[in-house]
Every structure is written in structure tokens, then in C-alpha cells.
Design a protein around this motif. Structure first.
Motif, short mmCIF file in Angstrom:
data_model
loop_
_atom_site.label_atom_id
_atom_site.label_comp_id
_atom_site.label_asym_id
_atom_site.label_seq_id
_atom_site.Cartn_x
_atom_site.Cartn_y
_atom_site.Cartn_z
N TRP A 1 0.85 -1.18 0.00
CA TRP A 1 0.00 0.00 0.00
C TRP A 1 0.89 1.23 0.00
O TRP A 1 1.82 1.35 0.79
CB TRP A 1 -0.88 0.04 1.25
N ILE A 2 0.59 2.16 -0.88
CA ILE A 2 1.29 3.44 -0.92
C ILE A 2 0.24 4.51 -0.67
O ILE A 2 -0.80 4.53 -1.34
CB ILE A 2 1.98 3.68 -2.28
N THR A 3 0.49 5.39 0.29
CA THR A 3 -0.44 6.47 0.61
C THR A 3 0.21 7.80 0.26
O THR A 3 1.33 8.09 0.70
CB THR A 3 -0.80 6.45 2.11
N TYR A 4 -0.50 8.60 -0.54
CA TYR A 4 -0.06 9.94 -0.91
C TYR A 4 -0.93 10.94 -0.16
O TYR A 4 -2.15 10.78 -0.11
CB TYR A 4 -0.23 10.17 -2.41
N GLU A 5 -0.33 11.99 0.41
CA GLU A 5 -1.10 13.00 1.13
C GLU A 5 -0.62 14.39 0.75
O GLU A 5 0.57 14.62 0.59
CB GLU A 5 -0.93 12.84 2.64
N CYS B 1 3.65 17.67 1.28
CA CYS B 1 3.33 16.35 0.75
C CYS B 1 3.95 15.30 1.64
O CYS B 1 4.95 15.55 2.33
CB CYS B 1 3.82 16.19 -0.69
N ALA B 2 3.34 14.13 1.63
CA ALA B 2 3.86 12.99 2.38
C ALA B 2 3.54 11.72 1.60
O ALA B 2 2.47 11.59 1.02
CB ALA B 2 3.25 12.92 3.77
N THR C 1 8.64 13.27 3.19
CA THR C 1 7.86 14.48 3.29
C THR C 1 8.61 15.64 2.66
O THR C 1 9.84 15.62 2.56
CB THR C 1 7.55 14.84 4.76
N ALA C 2 7.85 16.66 2.26
CA ALA C 2 8.43 17.90 1.73
C ALA C 2 7.37 18.99 1.82
O ALA C 2 6.18 18.70 1.97
CB ALA C 2 8.90 17.70 0.29
N THR D 1 7.18 24.05 -5.89
CA THR D 1 6.93 22.61 -5.95
C THR D 1 7.53 21.91 -4.74
O THR D 1 8.70 22.12 -4.40
CB THR D 1 7.54 21.99 -7.24
N ALA D 2 6.73 21.06 -4.12
CA ALA D 2 7.21 20.17 -3.05
C ALA D 2 7.35 18.79 -3.67
O ALA D 2 6.43 18.30 -4.34
CB ALA D 2 6.21 20.15 -1.90
N ILE D 3 8.49 18.16 -3.47
CA ILE D 3 8.74 16.85 -4.07
C ILE D 3 9.11 15.85 -2.97
O ILE D 3 10.12 16.03 -2.28
CB ILE D 3 9.86 16.91 -5.12
N CYS D 4 8.30 14.82 -2.84
CA CYS D 4 8.61 13.71 -1.95
C CYS D 4 9.18 12.61 -2.84
O CYS D 4 8.47 12.07 -3.68
CB CYS D 4 7.34 13.20 -1.26
N SER D 5 10.46 12.30 -2.69
CA SER D 5 11.07 11.33 -3.60
C SER D 5 11.87 10.28 -2.83
O SER D 5 12.12 10.42 -1.64
CB SER D 5 11.98 12.05 -4.60
#
Length: 152
Positions: free
Chosen positions: A62-66, A126-127, A137-138, A146-150
Motif C-alpha cells: 500500500w502506498i499512501t499519498y497525502e 506532501c507525504a 515528506t516535503a 513545488t514540493a517533491i517527496c522522492s
């Protein structure tokens, strides 16, 4: 009286070194055993790694994007995996918070979740949380930031 000089040593044959029997076959066997041990160890390591990769490729995750914040105009871009294929989803959000969940198999590490603010600016965070506990998180603020969660 002898013909020899009293200070000289009489001619005596010096013992000649005897040639040692050559045993190159012993070294060949030792080298062969070392090569076989290394080859078997390498084959075992490859088999273990291949088995682990195969299990990871079929394990459901499971991948959760917020996305949270005050922005009113946000574009979201995130990776999706389906049947081992990577694709990209894009959304435009007018209100926050937003949460998206994705169940996948064949997860490929190294995803990037980007949240870009529109002309009106604001603040976003973002998380990304992955089943295995990986969290990225970013945050960003201002017009077109732009916030980038990588790296998940």
C-alpha cells in the motif's frame, strides 16, 4: 712432494644440488578446488538474491499519498504501478487536504510525488508512506513552487 701449492685446497668435487621432483599437478588441484568453491559460492548468492527479488515483485504493498496546506490551486503528479508497469497520474486539486491510496505489486523503488502550487500560491506539504514504513515528506510555498517527496 706434491705438485700442489701448500696453500691450495685439493680438488674435491662439490656436491651438486639434486633436482627436486616437479609437482605441478598439486598446484593445479589446489587452484581447481579454489575456483570450484568460489563458483559455487557465487551461484548460491545469485540464487538467494533472485529469490528475494521474485518475492518482493509479487508482494502487495500500500502506498499512501497525502497533500495538506492552504493552497487552492495545486497540481499533483505521482507514480502508479500496475502489473509491474510504471505510469504517472496527474490531478488538479482545488481544495485540500487530499489523500490517495494505491495498492500495487511489483513495486519499483525510487518514486517521486510532486505537488506544484498554482499562480495564487499558498503553502503545501506532501507525504508518501509505503507499507514497509518508508515515509518521505516535503513542503513548499509561493506561486508555482513545488514540493517533491522522492526516494520511496
Amino acid at each position: 712432494m706434491s705438485d700442489q701449492d701448500p696453500g691450495s685446497v685439493p680438488d674435491q668435487p662439490w656436491p651438486q644440488p639434486q633436482p627436486q621432483p616437479s609437482r605441478p599437478w598439486q598446484w593445479r588441484w589446489v587452484a581447481l578446488v579454489v575456483v570450484l568453491v568460489l563458483a559455487c559460492g557465487g551461484a548460491a548468492a545469485v540464487a538467494v538474491v533472485a529469490g528475494e527479488l521474485s518475492r518482493e515483485g509479487t508482494k502487495p504493498l500500500w502506498i499512501t499519498y497525502e497533500v495538506t496546506g492552504t493552497a487552492k490551486d495545486v497540481d499533483v503528479t505521482y507514480p502508479t504501478w500496475q502489473d509491474g508497469d510504471l505510469s504517472t497520474a496527474r490531478l488538479t486539486l482545488r481544495t485540500l487536504p487530499w489523500t490517495g491510496e494505491l495498492k500495487t505489486k511489483g513495486f519499483m523503488k525510487g518514486g517521486s510525488f510532486a505537488v506544484t502550487l498554482g499562480e495564487s500560491g499558498g503553502e503545501v506539504a506532501c507525504a508518501v508512506t509505503v507499507d514497509d514504513g518508508t515515509v518521505r515528506t516535503a513542503s513548499a510555498s509561493g506561486a508555482f513552487a513545488t514540493a517533491i517527496c522522492s526516494g520511496f
